[in-house]
Design a protein around this motif. Structure first.
Motif, mmCIF file in Angstrom:
data_model
loop_
_atom_site.group_PDB
_atom_site.id
_atom_site.type_symbol
_atom_site.label_atom_id
_atom_site.label_comp_id
_atom_site.label_asym_id
_atom_site.label_seq_id
_atom_site.Cartn_x
_atom_site.Cartn_y
_atom_site.Cartn_z
ATOM 1 N N LEU A 49 114.732 37.837 -44.018
ATOM 2 C CA LEU A 49 114.560 38.507 -45.301
ATOM 3 C C LEU A 49 114.779 37.533 -46.445
ATOM 4 C CD1 LEU A 49 116.636 41.725 -44.560
ATOM 5 C CD2 LEU A 49 114.141 41.526 -44.517
ATOM 6 N N LYS A 50 113.973 37.669 -47.475
ATOM 7 C CA LYS A 50 114.187 36.924 -48.709
ATOM 8 C C LYS A 50 114.725 37.921 -49.734
ATOM 9 C CE LYS A 50 111.891 33.531 -51.709
ATOM 10 N NZ LYS A 50 110.603 32.821 -51.950
ATOM 11 N N ILE A 51 115.983 37.763 -50.084
ATOM 12 C CA ILE A 51 116.685 38.746 -50.908
ATOM 13 C C ILE A 51 117.034 38.129 -52.253
ATOM 14 C CG2 ILE A 51 118.670 40.306 -51.019
ATOM 15 C CD1 ILE A 51 118.916 39.926 -47.945
ATOM 16 N N VAL A 52 116.753 38.850 -53.307
ATOM 17 C CA VAL A 52 117.139 38.435 -54.655
ATOM 18 C C VAL A 52 118.128 39.461 -55.214
ATOM 19 C CG1 VAL A 52 116.360 38.095 -57.032
ATOM 20 C CG2 VAL A 52 115.017 37.172 -55.141
ATOM 21 N N ASP A 103 111.415 40.105 -50.310
ATOM 22 C CA ASP A 103 111.431 41.337 -49.509
ATOM 23 C C ASP A 103 112.263 42.439 -50.156
ATOM 24 O OD1 ASP A 103 109.926 40.427 -47.103
ATOM 25 O OD2 ASP A 103 111.591 38.990 -46.979
ATOM 26 N N ILE A 104 113.419 42.059 -50.698
ATOM 27 C CA ILE A 104 114.318 43.052 -51.288
ATOM 28 C C ILE A 104 114.918 42.488 -52.580
ATOM 29 C CG2 ILE A 104 116.306 44.565 -50.921
ATOM 30 C CD1 ILE A 104 116.073 44.153 -47.998
ATOM 31 N N VAL A 105 114.882 43.294 -53.623
ATOM 32 C CA VAL A 105 115.580 42.994 -54.867
ATOM 33 C C VAL A 105 116.722 44.002 -54.973
ATOM 34 C CG1 VAL A 105 115.427 42.842 -57.376
ATOM 35 C CG2 VAL A 105 113.469 42.165 -55.961
ATOM 36 N N ILE A 106 117.944 43.503 -55.095
ATOM 37 C CA ILE A 106 119.122 44.381 -55.149
ATOM 38 C C ILE A 106 119.893 44.097 -56.435
ATOM 39 C CG2 ILE A 106 121.165 45.189 -53.930
ATOM 40 C CD1 ILE A 106 120.124 43.965 -51.389
ATOM 41 N N ASP A 110 111.243 47.406 -38.700
ATOM 42 C CA ASP A 110 109.814 47.744 -38.732
ATOM 43 C C ASP A 110 109.270 47.805 -40.159
ATOM 44 O OD1 ASP A 110 109.839 47.991 -35.932
ATOM 45 O OD2 ASP A 110 110.448 50.096 -36.070
ATOM 46 N N GLY A 111 109.732 46.884 -40.994
ATOM 47 C CA GLY A 111 109.223 46.816 -42.351
ATOM 48 C C GLY A 111 109.713 47.907 -43.271
ATOM 49 N N LYS A 112 110.780 48.614 -42.879
ATOM 50 C CA LYS A 112 111.328 49.691 -43.702
ATOM 51 C C LYS A 112 112.832 49.530 -43.855
ATOM 52 C CE LYS A 112 107.922 53.211 -42.355
ATOM 53 N NZ LYS A 112 107.733 54.555 -41.739
ATOM 54 N N ALA A 124 112.393 53.440 -47.149
ATOM 55 C CA ALA A 124 111.482 52.872 -48.140
ATOM 56 C C ALA A 124 110.819 51.640 -47.547
ATOM 57 C CB ALA A 124 112.236 52.497 -49.408
ATOM 58 N N PRO A 125 109.497 51.533 -47.626
ATOM 59 C CA PRO A 125 108.801 50.345 -47.131
ATOM 60 C C PRO A 125 109.145 49.116 -47.969
ATOM 61 C CG PRO A 125 107.282 52.196 -47.467
ATOM 62 C CD PRO A 125 108.563 52.551 -48.130
ATOM 63 N N LEU A 126 109.189 47.966 -47.312
ATOM 64 C CA LEU A 126 109.388 46.706 -48.023
ATOM 65 C C LEU A 126 108.072 46.249 -48.630
ATOM 66 C CD1 LEU A 126 111.595 44.739 -45.451
ATOM 67 C CD2 LEU A 126 112.337 46.321 -47.245
ATOM 68 N N PRO A 127 108.106 45.510 -49.723
ATOM 69 C CA PRO A 127 109.273 45.135 -50.525
ATOM 70 C C PRO A 127 109.785 46.307 -51.355
ATOM 71 C CG PRO A 127 107.259 44.306 -51.537
ATOM 72 C CD PRO A 127 106.843 44.905 -50.237
#
Length: 289
Positions: free
Chosen positions: A3-6, A117-120, A157-159, A175-178
């Motif tokens: 995962l690439k997380i910001v 992939d995810i912004v938190i 699975d991309g969620k 929730a689907p990524l991103p």
């Protein structure tokens, strides 16, 4: 799954110490006059990101923040806890931004980072309490969003499966990524700084933070990771008219520090009579009903 997380993080003025110099003549917060801290709910968001990194080997966590050069401290605090990198948006054209201009700047930076992939982020910052920036970033990027998150349970699975707080209880959603996720302060607290990471990154800084009088200038040549990435409006291909004061339709008129003081006191015993009288007074004054 890597995962690439910001993590969206903000250096905020400590609102427990608001004084007469808290505002500038232009109606913006005078951040130089107030102690600066890591926005509390952004720390909760960082903890969720670090847990995902542990669950998915090979994942990376980066801290994205906007502010003056001293906001580089936020990136260092993230590195001390286990983040891998960071980006500081710093430019006079960013100054005075409301939520609309802030979300625009962050969204352009996320586009530049790419393949996220995810912004938190935290639900809201304590200097504004609007809870608008996270959802606005999601809207500008065209991403799914989940707000008021308590725990990111799993990514599979991309969620993303997320437990979130709602009035009267909670719910679990997928929730689907991103995806953009905003995290409540009631989520797990962030882990403390790691001593080894503090020693590794204690001299990390962005170029604008440096005075030219560093004790160990050769370190930045020997250890490139100590130079934090800083971006201007031009670096992220931003529109100056949508940044800072120019892009901010919201203006703060004033900030006041209100201290509640009791004008009179009354001592009560634990007797039924005193408690009965107190309840009648509270109901009569419509304090309770």
């Amino acid at each position: 799954m890597k995962l690439k997380i910001v993590v969206l993080a903000k250096q905020v003025p400590d609102t427990r110490n608001v004084g007469k110099d808290a505002m500038t003549a232009e109606g913006t917060v005078n951040r130089a006059a107030l102690p600066a801290i890591f926005n509390p709910e952004d720390l909760n968001a960082l903890e969720q990101a670090l847990r995902l990194k542990e669950q998915h080997p090979g994942s990376t966590v980066g801290i994205l923040t906007m502010g003056p050069p001293r906001a580089g401290e936020i990136i260092r605090q993230g590195l001390y806890r286990g983040a891998d990198t960071g980006w500081l948006l710093t430019d006079r054209l960013f100054a005075g931004a409301d939520t609309l201009a802030t979300s625009y700047a962050l969204a352009t930076a996320i586009k530049k980072i790419g393949d996220v992939d995810i912004v938190i982020g935290g639900r809201q910052a304590i200097d504004g309490d609007t809870a608008q920036v996270g959802p606005q970033v999601a809207q500008k990027l065209g991403l799914n969003q989940v707000t008021y998150a308590e725990d990111i349970l799993k990514i599979e699975d991309g969620k993303a499966t997320i437990r979130r707080f709602i009035d009267g209880g909670g719910e679990t959603v997928e929730a689907p990524l991103p995806v953009v996720v905003t995290v409540n302060g009631s989520a797990a607290p962030c882990r403390p700084c790691n001593a080894k990471l503090v020693m590794k990154y204690k001299h990390a800084s962005c170029p604008l933070e440096r005075t030219g009088e560093e004790r160990y200038p050769e370190l930045y040549e020997q250890r490139p990771y100590l130079t934090l990435t800083q971006w201007s409006v031009a670096d992220v291909d931003g529109d100056p008219q949508q940044c800072g004061l120019a892009g901010s339709p919201t203006k703060v008129k004033t900030v006041q520090n209100i201290v509640f003081q009791a004008k009179e006191t009354k001592s009560l015993t634990a007797s039924d009579g005193d408690i009965d009288c107190m309840m009648k007074e509270l109901i009569q004054d419509k304090i309770i009903g």
